[in-house]
Design an enzyme around this catalytic site. Sequence first.
Site, mmCIF file in Angstrom:
data_model
loop_
_atom_site.group_PDB
_atom_site.id
_atom_site.type_symbol
_atom_site.label_atom_id
_atom_site.label_comp_id
_atom_site.label_asym_id
_atom_site.label_seq_id
_atom_site.Cartn_x
_atom_site.Cartn_y
_atom_site.Cartn_z
ATOM 1 N N HIS A 125 -11.628 0.477 5.543
ATOM 2 C CA HIS A 125 -11.410 1.321 7.126
ATOM 3 C C HIS A 125 -10.460 0.231 7.715
ATOM 4 O O HIS A 125 -10.124 0.654 9.423
ATOM 5 C CB HIS A 125 -12.320 1.383 7.874
ATOM 6 C CG HIS A 125 -12.731 2.684 8.427
ATOM 7 N ND1 HIS A 125 -11.228 2.893 9.250
ATOM 8 C CD2 HIS A 125 -13.577 3.607 8.716
ATOM 9 C CE1 HIS A 125 -11.677 4.247 9.903
ATOM 10 N NE2 HIS A 125 -12.825 4.426 9.588
ATOM 11 N N THR B 218 -10.627 4.078 -11.416
ATOM 12 C CA THR B 218 -11.647 3.620 -12.642
ATOM 13 C C THR B 218 -12.457 4.642 -13.393
ATOM 14 O O THR B 218 -12.261 5.556 -11.834
ATOM 15 C CB THR B 218 -12.900 3.013 -12.045
ATOM 16 O OG1 THR B 218 -13.616 2.397 -12.665
ATOM 17 C CG2 THR B 218 -13.293 3.334 -10.887
#
Length: 405
Positions: free
Chosen positions: A376, A324
Amino acid sequence: MSNIVVPVLGESIVEARIAKWLKKPGDHVEVGDPLVELETEKTNLELSAEKRGVITSIARKEGEDVKIGELLAVVDENGAGAAPPAAAQSGNGSKATPTARRMAEDLEVDLGVVQGTGAAGRVMKQDVRNAIAPPAPTSDKLAPTSGSTIAPTREAKIAPTPARPIAPTRSGDRTEERVRMTKRRQTIARRLVEAQQTAAMLTTFNEADMTQIMALRERRKESFKKEFGVGLGIASFFVKASIAALRAFPALNAEIQGDEIVYKHYFDVGMAVGAEGGLVVPVIRDADRMTFPQIELAIRDFAKKAQDGTLTLDDLRGGTFTITNGGVFGSLLSTPILNPPQVAILGLHKIQDRVVPMNGQPTIRPMMYLALSYDHRIVDGREAVQFLVKVKEYIEDPANLLLEG
């Protein structure tokens, strides 16, 4: 009689909203004529007639939510020989994109007189805009008006308009407007919240010196455009750099399914673009097999389709990694949000001259901040940092991209 029902709309889409009926009861339709515009969580779609005939009834109203298989309208095939009513003969109206049609209605432009520049003469949003734009002036002098005794020129003195007193604002003028969220905006809102609630999302940052890429673009821009018909942007460099880094750190090109990690050995790169109604992410499939010109052409086509409202569900389906670029809007630094079920997204930002040390001396260089958000749960911080460092290395020395193949 033939029933018009809500078709299968694409991956994971189970319902739609009726945005606009393009035909009404009594209208004659031919095969391929657009009947209704459906608004889904990803894009707007036109449902076309599969048989010729006359619409006898419409079952659902504009603004209603409908599910796959539900009845929308009924077409009488025995009325196929009837002459089409005048209302159905709308010139280019049936060939206009949904965005162009809405713009024409808002601006009261007759689509029948608009020259379409899209495929098969389809009227695009820019065609409607061009139809109402006044011609550019060809002279610095103003043409005389009827009854004028003096033809005013740029040097003519024009009496100033007396200033009008500004009417005081009344306390009763504090108005509000309540607008129903579109399906796409609802989906964006839901998915952004889900991304933060279901993923252990962290972001790591770095910066890249864009000197080499900008110099390369400057040297090759004219020959590249002449040979391939498209400009050489920075996006293709980041697509190539990301793929090379994903090969080195495959966990960033994976997704979680239940208690399993699915590693993708292909590279479908989503390029987030702003479109009417919200952000969309068209996907460049098998981007690792594409050349720089092919990637630039794909990005250009997606940007045009997003502007015209002609992106298809297939254009938006899937994706293993997303890029993006908030820099096109002036963003200097931001934290991109994951595009589930993907586990990583790369954010690009505005290129800005900054003072950086080079060989012990302060030097002005074109710099860009990079941001990598990652899940994560399956991507360790070390992997994320090293991934972004590798992207930075490829961008600062783009010749390495050729060596990577």
